[in-house]
Design a protein around this motif. Sequence first.
Motif, PDB file in Angstrom:
ATOM      1  N   UNK A 168       0.753  -1.211   0.017  1.00  0.00           N
ATOM      2  CA  UNK A 168       0.069  -0.102  -0.085  1.00  0.00           C
ATOM      3  C   UNK A 168       0.996   1.139  -0.039  1.00  0.00           C
ATOM      4  N   UNK A 169       2.106   1.129   0.823  1.00  0.00           N
ATOM      5  CA  UNK A 169       2.759   2.260   0.829  1.00  0.00           C
ATOM      6  C   UNK A 169       3.432   2.633  -0.687  1.00  0.00           C
ATOM      7  N   UNK A 170       3.860   1.420  -1.341  1.00  0.00           N
ATOM      8  CA  UNK A 170       4.474   1.572  -2.562  1.00  0.00           C
ATOM      9  C   UNK A 170       3.101   2.308  -3.721  1.00  0.00           C
ATOM     10  N   UNK A 171       2.210   1.786  -3.560  1.00  0.00           N
ATOM     11  CA  UNK A 171       1.267   2.312  -4.452  1.00  0.00           C
ATOM     12  C   UNK A 171       0.759   3.743  -4.261  1.00  0.00           C
ATOM     13  N   UNK A 172       0.824   4.201  -2.927  1.00  0.00           N
ATOM     14  CA  UNK A 172       0.348   5.356  -2.552  1.00  0.00           C
ATOM     15  C   UNK A 172       1.506   6.284  -2.867  1.00  0.00           C
ATOM     16  N   UNK A 173       2.850   6.016  -2.670  1.00  0.00           N
ATOM     17  CA  UNK A 173       3.847   6.913  -3.446  1.00  0.00           C
ATOM     18  C   UNK A 173       3.922   6.920  -4.986  1.00  0.00           C
ATOM     19  N   UNK A 174       3.445   5.826  -5.569  1.00  0.00           N
ATOM     20  CA  UNK A 174       3.499   6.021  -6.905  1.00  0.00           C
ATOM     21  C   UNK A 174       2.259   6.921  -7.599  1.00  0.00           C
ATOM     22  N   UNK A 175       1.265   6.629  -6.837  1.00  0.00           N
ATOM     23  CA  UNK A 175       0.149   7.770  -7.157  1.00  0.00           C
ATOM     24  C   UNK A 175       0.402   9.168  -6.851  1.00  0.00           C
ATOM     25  N   UNK A 176       0.974   9.362  -5.730  1.00  0.00           N
ATOM     26  CA  UNK A 176       1.386  10.728  -5.217  1.00  0.00           C
ATOM     27  C   UNK A 176       2.541  11.284  -6.031  1.00  0.00           C
ATOM     28  N   UNK A 177       3.369  10.432  -6.621  1.00  0.00           N
ATOM     29  CA  UNK A 177       4.390  10.859  -7.836  1.00  0.00           C
ATOM     30  C   UNK A 177       3.938  11.179  -9.062  1.00  0.00           C
ATOM     31  N   UNK A 178       3.151  10.259  -9.423  1.00  0.00           N
ATOM     32  CA  UNK A 178       2.605  10.648 -10.849  1.00  0.00           C
ATOM     33  C   UNK A 178       1.022  10.115 -11.050  1.00  0.00           C
TER      34      UNK A 178
END
Length: 386
Positions: free
Chosen positions: A308-318
């Motif tokens: 979930x943290x990785x997915x959140x980071x990707x959505x936040x970044x791009x």
Amino acid sequence: MNFKVYVLAVSAFVVGMVELIIGGILPIISEDLGVSVGAAGQLITIFALVFAVSGPVLLSLTSKYERKYLYLIALTIFFFANIGAFLSPNYAILVFFRVITAMSASLIIVLSLTIAPKIVKPEYKSRAIGIITMGVSSALVLGVPLGVLIGEAFGWRILFLIIAFMTLIAALVIMKFLDPIKPEQVSTVREQIRSLRHVKLSTAHIVTLLVLAGHYTFYAYFAEFLNVTMQVEPFWVSVAFFVFGISAVSGGGIGGWVTDRIGPERTVIIFIIMFFFVLAFIPFTTFSIVLFTIAVVIWGMLSWSIAPAQQGYLIKTAPSTSDIQQSVNTSALQFGIAIGSGVGGLVVNGISVQAAPIAGSILVIIALGFAIFSFKRPSIEEEQAS
């Protein structure tokens, strides 16, 4: 919630069993086919590698086909591939059918994830995707430990026959209840590859790859580790996988909860550090059932909590290409499984199975370096401005 989503989740569960169940029955396959445990472990590597490559490629190539029709075709191929695995006379033939199974499975999972949000109300879209994901994780909780017990009692082949039968039931239910769905424009493979030109994103995907590689360096050979270090009976091997699975599924919720409170970057760093220590520590806990169980619970929780943290980071970044990033990250995850099970096979054959978790911890700590590098890179908007 539309009950058809649960029908799709059942298909995801069946597919998850095919990929994950091998890890629990490696010793049985190894003995029956006359190959080493490391060679048997490559059945996981091959599946994950083919899954990672074929998922985005097949989704792009089949973008013009009506979704229900395509889903049924994929399930039909999946059914016959499992029948082929059941009848495989030797290791080479089994490898061939694992390739066919992985290709069809990748399309089934991607279609499940894309169809589910389309057949529910807008406010239930995320929940529908979560149910599909739970279908796969349920295979970890129920499929693998049950597979260990059934495989030990009736042989490994019967498992593929059971999966084929479950696939047939899923296909019949989908044929009856799922309405035709018009195809929509999907991201091409070229667009997905092009999105990786941003170092901040590409290194984030490498983090997923390395964490899963570190995890599967050990998890793929967990049954053999238990056999060698603790000489446990098949029933207790099944119990160990069940305890791990329950922890893994709960880890997803814990990871999402922590991410919402402290942010994806801090969550990724904290969980990767914890993951490194628990993997490195596990070989030294086998003298105590209590200590070993605690370590397995923490290991299981951490194995899914980073997602979930990785997915959140990707959505936040791009945010503008979040759909592409999720597709690429799924492929990175499968590449990680392939690399990890491959590295684990080399470690098991070349050193010992006791060294597998330590080798995995090394890959995890390398992932920490890529995570820190990605977090410190300027945002995509800043890169484009410069």
